[in-house]
Design an enzyme around this catalytic site. Sequence first.
Site, short mmCIF file in Angstrom:
data_model
loop_
_atom_site.label_atom_id
_atom_site.label_comp_id
_atom_site.label_asym_id
_atom_site.label_seq_id
_atom_site.Cartn_x
_atom_site.Cartn_y
_atom_site.Cartn_z
N LYS A 1 45.29 -18.01 -25.94
CA LYS A 1 44.31 -17.11 -26.55
C LYS A 1 44.47 -17.11 -28.06
O LYS A 1 45.54 -17.40 -28.58
CB LYS A 1 44.44 -15.69 -25.98
CG LYS A 1 45.63 -14.89 -26.46
CD LYS A 1 45.54 -13.47 -25.93
CE LYS A 1 46.79 -12.66 -26.20
NZ LYS A 1 46.75 -11.94 -27.49
N HIS B 1 58.33 -24.44 -25.92
CA HIS B 1 57.87 -25.34 -26.98
C HIS B 1 59.01 -25.73 -27.92
O HIS B 1 59.16 -26.87 -28.29
CB HIS B 1 56.70 -24.71 -27.74
CG HIS B 1 55.40 -24.82 -27.00
ND1 HIS B 1 55.07 -24.01 -25.95
CD2 HIS B 1 54.37 -25.69 -27.13
CE1 HIS B 1 53.89 -24.36 -25.48
NE2 HIS B 1 53.43 -25.37 -26.17
S1 SF4 Z 1 45.61 -7.34 -23.60
FE1 SF4 Z 1 47.12 -6.45 -25.00
S2 SF4 Z 1 49.04 -6.59 -23.95
FE2 SF4 Z 1 47.63 -7.98 -22.92
S3 SF4 Z 1 47.90 -9.98 -23.92
FE3 SF4 Z 1 46.29 -8.93 -25.01
S4 SF4 Z 1 47.34 -7.89 -26.71
FE4 SF4 Z 1 48.89 -8.45 -25.20
#
Ligand code: SF4
Lengths: 291, 209
Positions: B118, B37
């Site tokens: 996310k 980015h």
């Molecule tokens: S599960 Fe834990 S290690 Fe995996 S992306 Fe999410 S915060 Fe990061």
Amino acid sequence: MNKDLTREICELIRITSTDLPEPVEKRLRSALAREVPGSAAHEALRTILENVDLARRNSIPVCQDTGVPVFYVRFPFTMNMVDIERQIRDAVALATRESYLRPNAVDPLTGTNSGNNLGDDHFPSIHYKQVESDELTIDLILKGGGCENVGVQYTLPDERLKAGRDLEGVRKAALDAVFQAQGQGCAPGFLGVTIGGDRETSYAVSKEVFLRDLNDQSPDINLSILEEQITSEANMLGIGPMGFGGKSTILETKIKAIHRLPACYFVTISYMCWAYRRRRMTVVGDIVHYE
Amino acid sequence: MQIELHTPIADEDVLRLHVGDTVILTGIIVTGRDAAHQWLYKKFCDPAGDPSSEEKVISEELKSYLHRGVIYHCGPVVSGVDTRQYRILAAGPTTSIREELYQADIMRLFNIKGVIGKGGMGQNTLEYCQKSPAVYFHAVGGAAVLIARSVKEVLGVYKLEWGVPEAMWVFRVEQLPVIVTMDAFGTSLHEQIRAASKKALDHLIGTNV
Ligand code: SF4
């Protein structure tokens, strides 16, 4: 006990990265049972559990962010620390070559990834303690970056939170940390909380509590009450798995109080994502045991 | 609601999507996280960027994949890097908010219709999604093996010198499950949850912080 343990430590890394501990999975299953079928929260947890199963069966990392490897070594006085450190570092590079770890060590100045998870003296992170025993134990935690980013240290009193230097203040700080994190730490997560210490020890201990048995409680009655209270109140925030909304945001809270300076009252919170990857190996003579 | 979607994505399809919908995505997606980015922004959005001809070629190739396409905030675990027999083993999303500063500009640059990540994104991206139209998809954080399974082919990789996690990987995916959490109508699930949890927090700690 002077056998080279590089392979065995690599196996510890493999298990930690690919096989989520049973008590953690159990918590995730009961979280699933609490969410409404068909909701985004329910879907997220179902996906997580399916993923855990797939990772274990195929020996593939549970999460692509295999985090920073944090080792806790307790070694007998008959053993040479320099050897152990070299073997741990070799094992980390080996596990990276074998794709059990993603190359994660990045030089902050040049942006260069070392490619083998070996950075300076602090990457991987290794803690030592010599013990009066002939047993060597190595605990490993893989601490992901997403949840590492939402860890936070409060200095009480905190005016914004109206949090004073007492357990009520600790409660407010912990709940604020969960609120600030929202879903960013891959909820549902686990909280490691330190009360006291200096800035450094407070952070270190807030991670070390993740070595505790998931089902135990603080031996201090006030802290064990607070642990439960924080967990249940954090879940009233309604943030839910992945921040999609829902009943399960925090699955467990562990608190440890350590001596502080008169002038300082730190409350430090480490957030562990649902991918709570932690394993232990014990070596006695030629026998290596994993749990 | 569950909706099947293919890249390239038409505006009408974007406008069918609402917060809460499950989308099963098939087509081409390109991974990009912090380094990508920042680099794309500096070279191609900033008027002072002055990209080299080699960099322009990369951008053109990326455009062929990203036009009406999807960018994925992800740093995968890949085996076979030495032999270029790439196999994607684990490929869950990374936290999106770190790209907030650049996201709208990068979307405009390539006419990107969807972002997968996310944790959601901020006001800038939400506004762009409304104008464009475009959407933000949430993948399940940590569901790395499951998502990797929907990657059927690696069509290419750019900037591997940044390291495996930061490189831009071009995936052909089949049936990748994601959830719409920011839509083209200005609705953000993340904003809703934040507001509701703020209320609950105030109640629990007795403040109005
Ligand atoms: S599960 Fe834990 S290690 Fe995996 S992306 Fe999410 S915060 Fe990061």
